[in-house]
Design a protein around this motif. Structure first.
Motif, mmCIF file in Angstrom:
data_model
loop_
_atom_site.group_PDB
_atom_site.id
_atom_site.type_symbol
_atom_site.label_atom_id
_atom_site.label_comp_id
_atom_site.label_asym_id
_atom_site.label_seq_id
_atom_site.Cartn_x
_atom_site.Cartn_y
_atom_site.Cartn_z
ATOM 1 N N ASP A 253 0.820 -1.217 0.000
ATOM 2 C CA ASP A 253 0.000 0.000 0.000
ATOM 3 C C ASP A 253 0.856 1.270 0.000
ATOM 4 O O ASP A 253 0.328 2.367 0.090
ATOM 5 N N ASP B 173 2.920 4.012 -1.795
ATOM 6 C CA ASP B 173 3.127 4.594 -3.118
ATOM 7 C C ASP B 173 4.470 5.309 -3.072
ATOM 8 O O ASP B 173 4.677 6.195 -2.244
ATOM 9 N N ALA C 91 4.263 9.003 -2.792
ATOM 10 C CA ALA C 91 3.881 9.495 -1.461
ATOM 11 C C ALA C 91 5.066 9.374 -0.506
ATOM 12 O O ALA C 91 5.344 10.271 0.294
ATOM 13 N N PRO D 125 -1.270 6.330 -0.838
ATOM 14 C CA PRO D 125 -1.745 7.514 -1.550
ATOM 15 C C PRO D 125 -3.036 8.061 -0.949
ATOM 16 O O PRO D 125 -3.942 7.301 -0.646
ATOM 17 N N LEU E 167 -3.267 12.376 -4.181
ATOM 18 C CA LEU E 167 -2.238 11.629 -4.906
ATOM 19 C C LEU E 167 -2.866 10.624 -5.860
ATOM 20 O O LEU E 167 -2.366 10.400 -6.959
ATOM 21 N N ARG F 191 -3.560 12.392 -8.855
ATOM 22 C CA ARG F 191 -2.336 12.638 -9.634
ATOM 23 C C ARG F 191 -1.868 11.367 -10.322
ATOM 24 O O ARG F 191 -1.397 11.393 -11.449
ATOM 25 N N GLN F 192 -2.008 10.242 -9.629
ATOM 26 C CA GLN F 192 -1.574 8.982 -10.239
ATOM 27 C C GLN F 192 -2.487 8.598 -11.407
ATOM 28 O O GLN F 192 -2.037 7.988 -12.373
ATOM 29 N N GLU G 205 -1.245 10.466 -14.206
ATOM 30 C CA GLU G 205 -0.021 9.819 -14.681
ATOM 31 C C GLU G 205 -0.364 8.666 -15.633
ATOM 32 O O GLU G 205 0.193 8.545 -16.712
ATOM 33 N N ALA H 258 -1.730 10.050 -18.865
ATOM 34 C CA ALA H 258 -0.672 10.597 -19.720
ATOM 35 C C ALA H 258 0.089 9.469 -20.395
ATOM 36 O O ALA H 258 0.325 9.484 -21.606
ATOM 37 N N GLN H 259 0.429 8.466 -19.582
ATOM 38 C CA GLN H 259 1.197 7.342 -20.122
ATOM 39 C C GLN H 259 0.407 6.638 -21.223
ATOM 40 O O GLN H 259 0.952 6.305 -22.273
ATOM 41 N N TYR I 93 7.278 9.855 -25.318
ATOM 42 C CA TYR I 93 7.179 8.440 -24.948
ATOM 43 C C TYR I 93 8.536 7.754 -25.104
ATOM 44 O O TYR I 93 8.977 7.025 -24.218
ATOM 45 N N TYR J 82 9.521 7.248 -21.337
ATOM 46 C CA TYR J 82 8.754 6.109 -20.843
ATOM 47 C C TYR J 82 9.172 4.760 -21.411
ATOM 48 O O TYR J 82 9.161 3.760 -20.711
ATOM 49 N N THR K 121 5.298 12.889 -9.838
ATOM 50 C CA THR K 121 5.133 11.722 -10.697
ATOM 51 C C THR K 121 5.955 11.942 -11.955
ATOM 52 O O THR K 121 6.478 13.039 -12.189
ATOM 53 N N TRP L 266 4.926 12.090 -15.080
ATOM 54 C CA TRP L 266 4.298 13.067 -15.980
ATOM 55 C C TRP L 266 4.513 14.486 -15.471
ATOM 56 O O TRP L 266 4.799 15.403 -16.246
ATOM 57 N N GLU L 267 4.378 14.678 -14.134
ATOM 58 C CA GLU L 267 4.622 16.010 -13.558
ATOM 59 C C GLU L 267 6.057 16.450 -13.836
ATOM 60 O O GLU L 267 6.325 17.621 -14.112
#
Lengths: 261, 297, 330
Positions: free
Chosen positions: A87, A89, A92, B9, B13, B16-17, B20, B23-24, C120, C124, C222, C224-225
Motif C-alpha cells: 500500500d 506509493d 507518497a 496515496p 495523490l 495525480r496517479q 499519470e 498521460a502514459q 514516450y 517512458y 510523478t 508526468w509532472e
C-alpha cells in the motif's frame, strides 16, 4: 556512551533496515544490511567507491526502482512501516524523504519557483502562504538573506554553494522526516562546504539526516553515527567517536586511517 | 492492518496517479499511431502492388498500347533510374566528400568557413522543387544540357550535396585526433595523412551517409518534373543525354491515370521503388550499427 | 634533433638538401598535397556557387516576370490563373492560402503526434519498445514523397470522402470532399512531418540532464509532472526547432500535395475544397508542355522565390532555436 543510549532505547529509531539485499541485474550491490538510523541525528555512510553507500540511500526513497532490472529483498522500516509494503506509493513516500544530490541541481526556474515546485505538487497553496513557505525554507537553509531581493531571478545564476543550499531548502519545504544527502559537498569549495556543515548541525533537530560522504573529516565533523560499508556489506556501525577512535573491525580501522582508498 | 499507512496515496495523490496513467496511456497510443500508419501503408501498398509484379512487369518497357490493356512494364524505368543514380553519385559523391574533407581537415576557423557551413545548413532546408527550378534554369537552359537524364542527375546531385557533406563531416569528426597527430608526427603531409589514416577510418561512416543520400535521390520526384524530364517515353536509351523516365516519375504518370488496371500497375511500381529505398536505408542502418559496435580506442 | 646540433658544430653539412625546409619532403608528396588542398577547397566552396545560383535564378527570372505582371497584382490580387494568353491572372494569394492551409492542417496532426511519440520514447519506453519504435520512425522518414502521394490517393482520399459523404456530420459541416481535397494533403503531410518532430524533439528531451529528473522525482513528483514541469521546459527550444522545421518541410512538400490536393488555385479555408499550393503549382505547370518564355513560365520563378523566402525564414528561425538549446546543454 552514545552507543549505550541507543541500545537502551533512549534514542528512538527512525529508520531500520532489516536484511536488505539489492541487485542491479545479476550484480548484487547490497548484502544483508541491518542498520538502525536514530531519529534527529546525523548518520554518515562511509566507505570506498562502489561499496554500496549511495545504493543504500537510493533504496530509502525507492529511486533505485526507476532503473530497469533492479530488485531487492528485505525490509526498510520507516516509523513502523515497511516502505516496500503493497500500500506504499513511492511518490507518497518521497514526500516524506527528501534528497540532496552530489551536484547542485536547481531547476532552470526562479529561486522562488524552485522552492514552490515541490509544495505545489500535492496541494493548492495561496500566494501569502507560499511566500511564507518559501521564506521559511530559505531561512532554514541560511540562504534567505542572500537571495531575498532576487527571488524571481533564475536559480542557475547562484554560486555552487548557494545552489546546493537552495536544493536543501527545496527539499525542506515539503517537510520531510528524513533528508538523504549524497555527497552534497563534493562539488563545493571549503568555505561553501563549511556553511553547509553548519547548516546540517542545526537541521538535526528538525529532520533525521543520512549523509553519504567521501571525506572522513566531514563524517567526523558533522555526524553522530557512522556506518562503514565495504563491498556491499555493512562492516561496522556505531557512534562516530567510537568508530573513529576505537573501531572494532580491522577493515574499518584501515579505511579510517587512510590505508586504502 | 486495515488503516492506510502514512505512505499510502491519499485522495489527491490518487488523482495525480490517475493523471499519470492517463498521460502514459495517451503517449503510448500516440506512439502506436506511427506503427499503425506504417503497417497500413506497407500492407495496403503490398496488397495492391504485389499482384502486378512479375518478370514481365519488371522487364517490359513502356508502350501506350500495353498501357491500354494494363500490361505495360517498368523495365525501362528501372534502367533509367539506374543510369540517373549512377551519374548523380558520380557527380555528387566526389564533390560532397571533398567539401567535407576541406571543411573538417583543411578549413581555417574563419568567416569563409562559417559562411560555407551556414550555407550548407540552409541549402538542406530548400524545398526540392526549388532545386528543380535551379536545374531547369541552369542545366537545361543555360548550359543547354536539355531535359534528359544527365540534367536529372546533375539536379539530384546538387540536391543531395548538403546531405553528403554533413554526413561525411560527421564521419570525419569521429576520427580520433591522435591518429592525425601520429601521422603528422611521422612527417606525413596533410594529404598523406588524410589518404592513409583519416579516410580509411572514416570510410564506413561516409559510406553510410552516401547510401542515405542515394536513397533520397532514388525517390525524389518533384525536381525531375520541374526540369521537364518526360513522364513517359517510348525511346529507350542508356546514354546520359537520352531522355528517360525513372521509376518515380513513371509512378507519377501511372498514378494520374484513374483506370483500375493502371492504378494496379502504379502500385506495383510503388512497391518496387519502396523496396529499393527501404533496402538502401536498411543497408545504411546496418552499416551504422556495425560501426557503433566497432572497438574504440 | 641530434642532426641540428651537428650542423651548428663542426661536422660537414650537406647543403644541397635542407633538413627541414619545405624541400625536405619529396617533391611528389608536396605537389600532391598542394593539388589535393585545391581540389578539396573547390568542393568546399561549390556549395556557395549553388546557393548563389539558386538566389540568382529565382531573382533574375522574377524580375523578368515583373516586367509582364505588376507587383501589385502579384502581391495583392486574389485570383491565380496562370494560363497562356490574355485572360491570365497572377494574384499569388490563392497559392499562399493553399500552402498555409495544408501546412496548418499538417501541423495540427504531425506536431502533437510527433511530440507525444518523442516524449514516450525519451521518458517512458523500455529499451525493447524503443528498439522497435525507433526503426519504425526511421523507415517512415525514409519513404519517398511520391509514395506518400500514392498512399494519399489510394487510402486517405477514400477515407476523407467517406467521412464527408452526404448525410455525415462532417459532410454537413464542411461540404462533401471529392477525390482531391486539402484535407487529403493535410493528413498525408502530417504523417510525413511526424518523424521530423519526433527525432529532433527526442534529441532535445534526451539532452536534458538526468539529475534534473531525479531532483523532481525525489521531491515526490510523478513522471508526468516531471516531464511537464521540468523536462519539457528545459527542452523547449529544441522542441520549437523541431516544430519550425516540420512546418517548413510541410510548406516545401511537393509530390504528396500535388497528387492529393488537386490543381485548382482557390482562396479558401475549407479543408474539403480542392486547392493548389505553391509547390504543386510549380510541379504541375512544368510537367505540362509550357513554352520556356512569357509570364506563365516566369511565374514559376516568382512563386519559387516566394516559396524560398518562406522556408528560408523558417530555417533561420529553427537554427536560432537549435543554437539556443545547444548553449543550454553545455
Amino acid at each position: 556512551m552514545h552507543e549505550k543510549t541507543v541500545e537502551a532505547g533512549v534514542l528512538e529509531p527512525c529508520l531500520e533496515m532489516k536484511g536488505l539485499d539489492f541487485w542491479y541485474g545479476d550484480t548484487q550491490a547490497l548484502k544483508g544490511i541491518d542498520l538502525v538510523v536514530p531519529r534527529h541525528r546525523i548518520t554518515a555512510l562511509i566507505g570506498p567507491s562502489g561499496c554500496g553507500k549511495s545504493t543504500v540511500l537510493r533504496c530509502i526513497n525507492r529511486m533505485n526502482e526507476l532503473i530497469e532490472g533492479t530488485r531487492h529483498e528485505g525490509r526498510i522500516v520507516l516509523d513502523g512501516r515497511d516502505i516496500f509494503d503493497d500500500d506504499v506509493d513511492p511518490v507518497a513516500l518521497r514526500r516524506h524523504i527528501g534528497m540532496v544530490f552530489q551536484k547542485p541541481n536547481p531547476f532552470p526556474k526562479s529561486i522562488y519557483d524552485n522552492i514552490a515546485y515541490g509544495v505545489r505538487l500535492s496541494r493548492k497553496v495561496g500566494k501569502t502562504e507560499m511566500d511564507r513557505v518559501v521564506q521559511d525554507a530559505l531561512e532554514k537553509a541560511h540562504l534567505w538573506d542572500e537571495v531575498k531581493d532576487r527571488l524571481k531571478s533564475p536559480a542557475t545564476g547562484l554560486s555552487g554553494g548557494q545552489q546546493q543550499r537552495l536544493c536543501i531548502a527545496r527539499a525542506l519545504a515539503v517537510k520531510p522526516r528524513v533528508l538523504l544527502m549524497d555527497e552534497p559537498c563534493s562539488a563545493l569549495d571549503p568555505i561553501a562546504t563549511a556553511k553547509i556543515e553548519d547548516l546540517l548541525l542545526e537541521l538535526r533537530d528538525e529532520v533525521t539526516i543520512i549523509i553519504v560522504t567521501h571525506s572522513m573529516q566531514q563524517a567526523a565533523r558533522v555526524s553522530d553515527y557512522t556506518a562503514f560499508f565495504y563491498l556491499g556489506e555493512l562492516i561496522e556501525h556505531g557512534p562516530t567517536r567510537r568508530i573513529f577512535e576505537s573501531p572494532n573491525e580491522q577493515l574499518t580501522e584501515r579505511y579510517i586511517t587512510g590505508r586504502f582508498g | 492492518m486495515t488503516t492506510p499507512g502514512p505512505f499510502a496515496p491519499d485522495a489527491a495523490l490518487r488523482r495525480r496517479q490517475t493523471k499519470e496513467k492517463l498521460a502514459q496511456g495517451l503517449l503510448f497510443t500516440a506512439s502506436s499511431m506511427s506503427v499503425l500508419i506504417l503497417a497500413v501503408l506497407l500492407g495496403r501498398l503490398l496488397w495492391d502492388g504485389l499482384p502486378a509484379i512479375d518478370w514481365g512487369f519488371l522487364t517490359a518497357k513502356y508502350s501506350p498500347l500495353a498501357l491500354l490493356t494494363g500490361t505495360t512494364g517498368i523495365g525501362d524505368a528501372i534502367v533509367a533510374s539506374a543510369v540517373i543514380l549512377v551519374f548523380t553519385m558520380l557527380f555528387a559523391v566526389p564533390l560532397g566528400v571533398a567539401g567535407a574533407i576541406y571543411l573538417n581537415e583543411y578549413a581555417p576557423k574563419g568567416r569563409l568557413t562559417r559562411m560555407i557551413e551556414t550555407t550548407i545548413a540552409n541549402l538542406a532546408g530548400v524545398p526540392s522543387v526549388v532545386y528543380g527550378l535551379l536545374g531547369l534554369a541552369i542545366f537545361v537552359r543555360f548550359l543547354q544540357v536539355g531535359a534528359n537524364m544527365l540534367a536529372a542527375a546533375l539536379t539530384l546531385g546538387v540536391l543531395i550535396l548538403p546531405i553528403i557533406i554533413v554526413s561525411s563531416q560527421e564521419a570525419l569528426r569521429a576520427v580520433p585526433n591522435q591518429l592525425r597527430d601520429a601521422s603528422f608526427g611521422l612527417g606525413a603531409t596533410k594529404w598523406q595523412t588524410v589518404r592513409h589514416h583519416v579516410l580509411p577510418y572514416a570510410l564506413p561512416g561516409i559510406l553510410t551517409g552516401n547510401i542515405l543520400a542515394l536513397s533520397r535521390a532514388a525517390g525524389e520526384t518533384a525536381p525531375l518534373l520541374v526540369i521537364g524530364l518526360p513522364v513517359y517515353t517510348t525511346m529507350v536509351g542508356v546514354g546520359p543525354l537520352d531522355p528517360g523516365t525513372p521509376l518515380q516519375t513513371r509512378i507519377f504518370f501511372l498514378a494520374s491515370d484513374p483506370r483500375a488496371t493502371v492504378q494496379e500497375l502504379a502500385a506495383g511500381a510503388v512497391v518496387v521503388l519502396l523496396a529499393v529505398t527501404l533496402l538502401l536505408n536498411l543497408a545504411a542502418i546496418v552499416l551504422r550499427h556495425r560501426l557503433s559496435k566497432r572497438i574504440k580506442w | 634533433m641530434t642532426r641540428t646540433k651537428t650542423s651548428e658544430g663542426t661536422a660537414p653539412v650537406d647543403r644541397g638538401v635542407p633538413l627541414f625546409g619545405r624541400k625536405s619532403i619529396d617533391v611528389g608528396a608536396r605537389g600532391a598535397d598542394a593539388l589535393m588542398r585545391g581540389v578539396f577547397f573547390l568542393g568546399g566552396v561549390f556549395v556557395l556557387f549553388v546557393a548563389a545560383a539558386i538566389v540568382w535564378v529565382l531573382l533574375d527570372n522574377s524580375v523578368g516576370f515583373f516586367s509582364f505582371v505588376s507587383p501589385v497584382e502579384f502581391f495583392f490580387h486574389d485570383v491565380w490563373h496562370a494560363v497562356e494568353g490574355a485572360n491570365a491572372q497572377y494574384g499569388i494569394w490563392p497559392l499562399v492560402s493553399g500552402t498555409l492551409l495544408v501546412a496548418a492542417g499538417a501541423a495540427l496532426i504531425g506536431l502533437p503526434l510527433g511530440l507525444a511519440t518523442a516524449i514516450y520514447l525519451a521518458e517512458y519506453a523500455s529499451p525493447r519498445i524503443r528498439g522497435f519504435l525507433k526503426p519504425v520512425i526511421e523507415v517512415l522518414a525514409g519513404i519517398p514523397s511520391i509514395v506518400f502521394g500514392f498512399f494519399a490517393l489510394a487510402v486517405i482520399s477514400p477515407l476523407v470522402q467517406g467521412a464527408t459523404a452526404p448525410g455525415t456530420f462532417l459532410g454537413g459541416l464542411f461540404g462533401n470532399a471529392g477525390v482531391f481535397s486539402a484535407a487529403n494533403a493535410m493528413i498525408v503531410v502530417g504523417i510525413m512531418v511526424l518523424p521530423i518532430v519526433t527525432s529532433i524533439s527526442e534529441d532535445a528531451l534526451r539532452s536534458v540532464p538526468q539529475h534534473l529528473r531525479e531532483a523532481s522525482l525525489a521531491l515526490g513528483a510523478t513522471r508526468w509532472e516531471t516531464v511537464r514541469n521540468v523536462v519539457l521546459p528545459s527542452a523547449v527550444s529544441g522542441v520549437a526547432a523541431s516544430f519550425v522545421l516540420a512546418v517548413s518541410r510541410a510548406i516545401g512538400e511537393t509530390m504528396a500535395v500535388t497528387m492529393a490536393a488537386g490543381t485548382q488555385a482557390k482562396l479558401t479555408a475549407n479543408p474539403v475544397d480542392a486547392i493548389q499550393t505553391m509547390t504543386a503549382f510549380i510541379a504541375q505547370k512544368t510537367s505540362g508542355d509550357t513554352p520556356h518564355q512569357g509570364p506563365g513560365f516566369l511565374s514559376l520563378f516568382a512563386v519559387g522565390a516566394a516559396l524560398f523566402a518562406f522556408t528560408f525564414i523558417m530555417n533561420v528561425l529553427a537554427q536560432r532555436f537549435v543554437r539556443r538549446y545547444r548553449e543550454v546543454e553545455t
